[in-house]
Design an enzyme around this catalytic site. Structure first.
Site, mmCIF file in Angstrom:
data_model
loop_
_atom_site.group_PDB
_atom_site.id
_atom_site.type_symbol
_atom_site.label_atom_id
_atom_site.label_comp_id
_atom_site.label_asym_id
_atom_site.label_seq_id
_atom_site.Cartn_x
_atom_site.Cartn_y
_atom_site.Cartn_z
ATOM 1 N N ASP A 35 -8.783 -6.684 107.151
ATOM 2 C CA ASP A 35 -7.554 -6.009 106.738
ATOM 3 C C ASP A 35 -7.591 -4.609 107.357
ATOM 4 O O ASP A 35 -8.394 -3.766 106.970
ATOM 5 C CB ASP A 35 -7.494 -5.946 105.206
ATOM 6 N N ARG A 70 13.221 -19.300 109.514
ATOM 7 C CA ARG A 70 11.872 -19.403 108.932
ATOM 8 C C ARG A 70 10.855 -19.808 109.999
ATOM 9 O O ARG A 70 9.671 -19.508 109.896
ATOM 10 C CB ARG A 70 11.848 -20.405 107.768
ATOM 11 N N TYR A 99 -7.962 -4.001 98.159
ATOM 12 C CA TYR A 99 -6.731 -3.844 97.381
ATOM 13 C C TYR A 99 -6.809 -4.796 96.175
ATOM 14 O O TYR A 99 -7.122 -5.982 96.347
ATOM 15 C CB TYR A 99 -5.540 -4.158 98.282
ATOM 16 N N LYS A 146 2.783 -0.224 105.006
ATOM 17 C CA LYS A 146 2.068 1.061 105.064
ATOM 18 C C LYS A 146 2.276 1.745 106.423
ATOM 19 O O LYS A 146 3.392 1.944 106.834
ATOM 20 C CB LYS A 146 0.593 0.845 104.756
#
Ligand code: LCS
Length: 406
Positions: free
Chosen positions: A184, A59, A112, A209
């Protein structure tokens, strides 16, 4: 950094982020481990104190993840990157790192759906206020600034309207007001737009994407410009926990190698398809950054290295005609998401942007009839014949016939 700093973008896609590993593989191995052994208790303690460099727990950091992060940071021209479990994990981590209660955010209206919903619901719960403006109209950003504005968040081209924001101008407004510009860059990828070079402070991506490009991973990334911001974001990401895992990092890193090639093909195919749609009698309007009819065509020309693979359009018959089209395609897949090698078609108002609500969609220009196409890298003739056949199934709208007859 690549061994050769001066290599061009397409070469960087192939070589960036790749280090030296045991046995000399040309591809970073997948270190599929949650934790790393210490040489001794004292060694473990020194790693935790930051006195020694090394891996502790996945992590916090992992060599496979780091290799991919280095590659994206280099492609975006940033200082360092932070791999996240999804695009939404990247966006929520960035907001969490940059905001506190009573801060104000200015956000593009056309984003989005879940990004808008995140600000409207979850961050609002923590007393963060958001003003949604049409960021392609630069004065709307300027007029929305308040003394407590800390973040200007821009998605450009916006999902799904493809409205384009002038990033240099948005960065100036942010910096004149001690705020950060977060961009973004999912729809363009660094192959077609590099926001940091235009003044942005932070770039986020859904790597689900174009960056991964193969519709087989959900992942996100944050790219930052300086060490101080990086340390703060890393601390927040480590505590919030939305990190990417080694296997997904490996897949994204593999996808990045063909990013430049894929984007070139997305550009070529989408350019041809946008012209085809624009000249089709059953289509009401088409929005594509490469069409001169795009309202911000000139900004796009200045800001992009290519028009991209995303097209939106509306049929003259509105939603019913769009539904018939989506149900009639064969090669194009009826699915949400975007940026993969396969052409996808979807209906934002009932799918990706449903949670935004009708009112927010209307003010953002997301009409009920708007259809979104993510153009893939198939043979362009095959995509066009599929769309042509599907359009043949769509009835001429009665009103159009009447109008034409008059
Ligand atoms: N940013 C943009 C511009 C996006 O299009 C998406 C997802 C996200 C962030 C969130 O990324 P995720 O968490 O899914 O990796 N966009 C989608 C879309 O338009 N259809 O399905 C997902």
């Amino acid at each position: 950094m690549s061994k050769n700093k001066n290599i061009k973008f397409d070469s960087k896609c192939v070589h960036s982020g790749i280090g030296e590993y045991e046995f000399g593989p040309v591809v970073p191995p997948i270190y599929q481990t949650s934790t790393f052994k210490f040489e001794s208790a004292a060694h473990g303690a020194s790693l935790f104190k930051g006195e020694k460099e090394g891996y502790i727990y996945t992590r916090m950091s992992n060599p496979t993840v780091e290799a991919m992060e280095k590659s994206v940071a280099e492609l975006e021209g940033g200082f360092k990157a932070l791999g996240c479990a999804s695009g939404m994990a990247a966006i929520s981590t960035a907001f969490t790192a940059l905001l506190k209660a009573n801060d104000h955010v200015i956000c593009s209206k056309s984003v989005y759906g879940p990004t808008s919903t995140l600000l409207r619901t979850i961050f609002e719960k923590f007393n963060v206020e958001t003003t949604f403006v049409e960021t392609s109209e630069i004065n709307e950003i300027k007029n929305a600034v308040k003394s407590n504005t800390k973040v200007i968040y821009v998605e450009t081209p916006g999902n799904p309207t493809l409205s384009i924001t002038d990033l240099q101008k948005a960065a100036k407004i942010a910096h004149d007001n001690n705020a950060k510009l977060v961009v973004d860059n999912t729809f363009m990828s660094p192959a077609l737009q590099q926001p940091l070079a235009l003044g942005a402070d932070v770039v986020v991506h859904s790597m689900t994407k174009f960056l991964n490009g193969h519709a087989d991973v959900v992942a996100g990334i944050i790219v930052v410009n300086d060490e101080e911001t990086y340390k703060e974001f890393r601390r927040v990401l480590n505590q919030m926990g939305g990190v990417i895992d080694p296997f997904n990092s490996f897949l994204v890193h593999r996808g990045l190698k063909t990013l430049a090639l894929r984007m070139q093909r997305h550009n070529e195919n989408a350019t041809e398809i946008a012209s085809f749609l624009e000249s089709h009698p059953k289509i009401k309007w088409v929005r594509y950054p490469g069409l001169e009819s795009h309202p911000q065509f000139e900004i796009g020309k200045k800001q992009h290295f290519g028009p991209g693979g995303m097209i939106t359009f509306e049929l003259k018959g509105g939603f019913n005609a769009g539904e018939k089209l989506m149900n009639s395609v064969n090669l194009c897949q009826l699915a949400v998401s975007l940026g993969g090698v396969e052409t996808l078609i979807q209906h934002p108002a009932s799918m990706t942007h449903l949670t935004m609500g009708k009112e927010a969609r209307e003010t953002a220009g997301i009409t009920e009839g708007l259809v979104r196409l993510s153009v893939g890298i198939e043979n362009v003739g095959d995509i066009i014949s599929d769309l042509e056949n599907a359009l043949d199934q769509v009835m001429e709208p009665a009103t159009e016939k009447i109008n034409n007859a008059v």
